[in-house]
Design a protein around this motif. Structure first.
Motif, PDB file in Angstrom:
ATOM      1  N   ASN A 149      67.191  90.737  35.289  1.00 29.05           N
ATOM      2  CA  ASN A 149      67.359  89.880  34.117  1.00 29.05           C
ATOM      3  C   ASN A 149      66.778  88.514  34.469  1.00 29.05           C
ATOM      4  O   ASN A 149      67.391  87.742  35.195  1.00 29.05           O
ATOM      5  CB  ASN A 149      68.855  89.792  33.783  1.00 29.05           C
ATOM      6  CG  ASN A 149      69.143  88.776  32.697  1.00 29.05           C
ATOM      7  OD1 ASN A 149      68.237  88.309  32.020  1.00 29.05           O
ATOM      8  ND2 ASN A 149      70.415  88.435  32.535  1.00 29.05           N
TER       9      ASN A 149
ATOM     10  N   LYS B 271      66.316  86.010  32.640  1.00 28.52           N
ATOM     11  CA  LYS B 271      66.890  84.889  31.882  1.00 28.52           C
ATOM     12  C   LYS B 271      65.766  83.965  31.381  1.00 28.52           C
ATOM     13  O   LYS B 271      64.709  84.457  31.021  1.00 28.52           O
ATOM     14  CB  LYS B 271      67.925  84.144  32.735  1.00 28.52           C
ATOM     15  CG  LYS B 271      68.967  85.113  33.306  1.00 28.52           C
ATOM     16  CD  LYS B 271      70.149  84.424  33.926  1.00 28.52           C
ATOM     17  CE  LYS B 271      71.104  85.485  34.468  1.00 28.52           C
ATOM     18  NZ  LYS B 271      72.379  84.938  34.925  1.00 28.52           N
TER      19      LYS B 271
ATOM     20  N   HIS C 261      75.482  89.768  26.959  1.00 31.37           N
ATOM     21  CA  HIS C 261      75.539  89.069  28.246  1.00 31.37           C
ATOM     22  C   HIS C 261      76.513  87.894  28.144  1.00 31.37           C
ATOM     23  O   HIS C 261      76.623  87.263  27.088  1.00 31.37           O
ATOM     24  CB  HIS C 261      74.143  88.571  28.626  1.00 31.37           C
ATOM     25  CG  HIS C 261      74.086  88.071  30.036  1.00 31.37           C
ATOM     26  ND1 HIS C 261      74.499  86.806  30.379  1.00 31.37           N
ATOM     27  CD2 HIS C 261      73.723  88.677  31.185  1.00 31.37           C
ATOM     28  CE1 HIS C 261      74.365  86.655  31.698  1.00 31.37           C
ATOM     29  NE2 HIS C 261      73.899  87.774  32.206  1.00 31.37           N
TER      30      HIS C 261
ATOM     31  N   GLU D 211      76.339  84.961  29.111  1.00 32.36           N
ATOM     32  CA  GLU D 211      75.729  83.698  28.658  1.00 32.36           C
ATOM     33  C   GLU D 211      75.577  83.681  27.139  1.00 32.36           C
ATOM     34  O   GLU D 211      75.731  82.637  26.501  1.00 32.36           O
ATOM     35  CB  GLU D 211      74.387  83.480  29.387  1.00 32.36           C
ATOM     36  CG  GLU D 211      74.632  83.054  30.828  1.00 32.36           C
ATOM     37  CD  GLU D 211      73.588  83.529  31.827  1.00 32.36           C
ATOM     38  OE1 GLU D 211      72.475  83.876  31.433  1.00 32.36           O
ATOM     39  OE2 GLU D 211      73.923  83.558  33.036  1.00 32.36           O
TER      40      GLU D 211
ATOM     41  N   ALA E 230      81.348  85.754  38.883  1.00 29.67           N
ATOM     42  CA  ALA E 230      80.409  86.169  39.936  1.00 29.67           C
ATOM     43  C   ALA E 230      78.960  85.909  39.549  1.00 29.67           C
ATOM     44  O   ALA E 230      78.056  86.046  40.377  1.00 29.67           O
ATOM     45  CB  ALA E 230      80.603  87.652  40.238  1.00 29.67           C
TER      46      ALA E 230
ATOM     47  N   GLY F 247      75.714  84.123  39.062  1.00 28.18           N
ATOM     48  CA  GLY F 247      74.999  82.915  39.466  1.00 28.18           C
ATOM     49  C   GLY F 247      75.787  82.012  40.394  1.00 28.18           C
ATOM     50  O   GLY F 247      75.413  80.871  40.621  1.00 28.18           O
TER      51      GLY F 247
ATOM     52  N   GLY G  35      76.348  90.295  39.101  1.00 26.62           N
ATOM     53  CA  GLY G  35      77.040  89.091  39.559  1.00 26.62           C
ATOM     54  C   GLY G  35      76.724  88.864  41.024  1.00 26.62           C
ATOM     55  O   GLY G  35      77.361  89.458  41.892  1.00 26.62           O
ATOM     56  N   SER G  36      75.693  88.029  41.277  1.00 27.17           N
ATOM     57  CA  SER G  36      75.315  87.667  42.643  1.00 27.17           C
ATOM     58  C   SER G  36      74.965  88.872  43.516  1.00 27.17           C
ATOM     59  O   SER G  36      75.287  88.896  44.711  1.00 27.17           O
ATOM     60  CB  SER G  36      76.407  86.812  43.291  1.00 27.17           C
ATOM     61  OG  SER G  36      76.579  85.604  42.564  1.00 27.17           O
ATOM     62  N   VAL G  37      74.297  89.860  42.924  1.00 33.92           N
ATOM     63  CA  VAL G  37      73.771  90.958  43.748  1.00 33.92           C
ATOM     64  C   VAL G  37      72.530  90.441  44.479  1.00 33.92           C
ATOM     65  O   VAL G  37      71.655  89.819  43.877  1.00 33.92           O
ATOM     66  CB  VAL G  37      73.397  92.186  42.883  1.00 33.92           C
ATOM     67  CG1 VAL G  37      72.766  93.281  43.752  1.00 33.92           C
ATOM     68  CG2 VAL G  37      74.635  92.717  42.169  1.00 33.92           C
TER      69      VAL G  37
ATOM     70  N   LEU H 231      72.599  94.934  37.460  1.00 35.12           N
ATOM     71  CA  LEU H 231      71.867  93.988  36.624  1.00 35.12           C
ATOM     72  C   LEU H 231      71.769  92.721  37.476  1.00 35.12           C
ATOM     73  O   LEU H 231      72.791  92.129  37.842  1.00 35.12           O
ATOM     74  CB  LEU H 231      72.629  93.742  35.320  1.00 35.12           C
ATOM     75  CG  LEU H 231      71.946  92.885  34.254  1.00 35.12           C
ATOM     76  CD1 LEU H 231      70.571  93.422  33.885  1.00 35.12           C
ATOM     77  CD2 LEU H 231      72.809  92.798  33.000  1.00 35.12           C
TER      78      LEU H 231
ATOM     79  N   GLY I  50      70.293  88.959  38.347  1.00 36.69           N
ATOM     80  CA  GLY I  50      69.723  87.727  37.821  1.00 36.69           C
ATOM     81  C   GLY I  50      68.862  87.042  38.861  1.00 36.69           C
ATOM     82  O   GLY I  50      67.707  87.403  39.088  1.00 36.69           O
ATOM     83  N   GLY I  51      69.434  86.051  39.540  1.00 28.17           N
ATOM     84  CA  GLY I  51      68.697  85.197  40.475  1.00 28.17           C
ATOM     85  C   GLY I  51      67.799  85.953  41.443  1.00 28.17           C
ATOM     86  O   GLY I  51      66.619  85.603  41.619  1.00 28.17           O
TER      87      GLY I  51
END
Ligand code: PGA
Length: 254
Positions: free
Chosen positions: A11, A13, A97, A99, A173, A175, A214-216, A234, A236-237
């Protein structure tokens, strides 16, 4: 071992211009080319979808939207519809999501309409659910997650949803660098699968992939994926860097 193929989705974002997306995806395509036994996809920002679809042509990487509006077209300034996502080559769409829920005020009723619009237009919804820190501390995790699921799926119940994807993303969790432990995540994933069994029938529930989000990161992915009800992530960062995303995809393949 479950028969569900793990599914890892990046993702992105609101990161990456078209040019940055092109560069990252070109590298990613090569990095995951020989990885077997895992499905993966990316959800770029809307302006980059078209270029990403071109880069992904002939690859096994799925293209996902990050959101949609539940009408096909109309006077909805700033919104994007399911047919528009389909037309650009997306096969999946992230919905609900945290957010969207918390920064943009989306409620379960709107999310349910979005899920229905996706299913009607043959886009696979990746429905996100998850509790806040306060809700977890108040022991409300199960109630929050099951309410989000039953309301989010209210308009499509029973309508043949075996390829639905659910993402369990504890808000605390996302980000933050504070991933749920594998045990914490597995506990909620198992509850989600049970609940989906009640809602959609056990056969569907056994097929639905439940991602953790979540922070994977590359260094915590394998232990999360070792849990029986965690069917991928899923991300993100860590999905913004092609090497770290590819390492997470590889961790799921093992
Ligand atoms: P994160 O985001 O991996 O940066 O925590 C996950 C998500 O929001 O989907």
């Amino acid at each position: 071992m479950s028969e569900r193929t793990p599914f890892i989705v990046g993702n992105w974002k609101m990161y990456k211009t078209v040019m940055e997306a092109r560069e990252a995806l070109t590298l990613l395509r090569v990095a995951v080319r020989d990885v077997n036994g895992v499905d993966c996809g990316v959800a770029p920002p809307f302006p980059a979808l078209d270029v990403c679809a071109d880069i992904l042509a002939g690859s096994h990487i799925a293209l996902a939207g990050q959101n949609l509006y539940p009408e096909d077209e109309g006077a909805f300034t700033g919104e994007v519809s399911a047919p528009m996502l389909k037309a650009v080559g997306a096969t999946h769409v992230i919905l609900g999501h945290s957010e969207r829920r918390h920064l943009f005020g989306e409620d379960d009723a709107l999310i349910a309409r979005k899920v229905k619009a996706a299913v009607d237009r043959e886009l696979v919804p990746i429905l996100c659910v998850g509790e806040t820190q306060e809700q977890r501390e108040a022991d409300e995790t199960v109630a929050v997650v099951t309410t989000q699921l039953s309301r989010g799926l209210a308009e499509v119940k029973g309508a043949g949803l075996p390829n639905l994807v659910v993402a369990y993303e504890p808000v605390w969790a996302i980000g933050t660098g504070l991933s749920a432990t594998p045990g914490q995540a597995q506990h909620v994933h198992a509850l989600i699968r049970d609940f989906l069994g009640d809602l959609l029938g056990p056969t569907n529930a056994a097929q639905i992939r439940i991602q953790y989000g979540g922070s994977v990161k590359p260094d915590n992915a394998a232990e999360l994926f070792a849990e029986p009800d965690i069917d991928g992530a899923l991300v993100g960062g860590a999905s913004l860097d092609p090497d770290s995303f590819a390492a997470i995809v590889e961790a799921a393949a093992r």
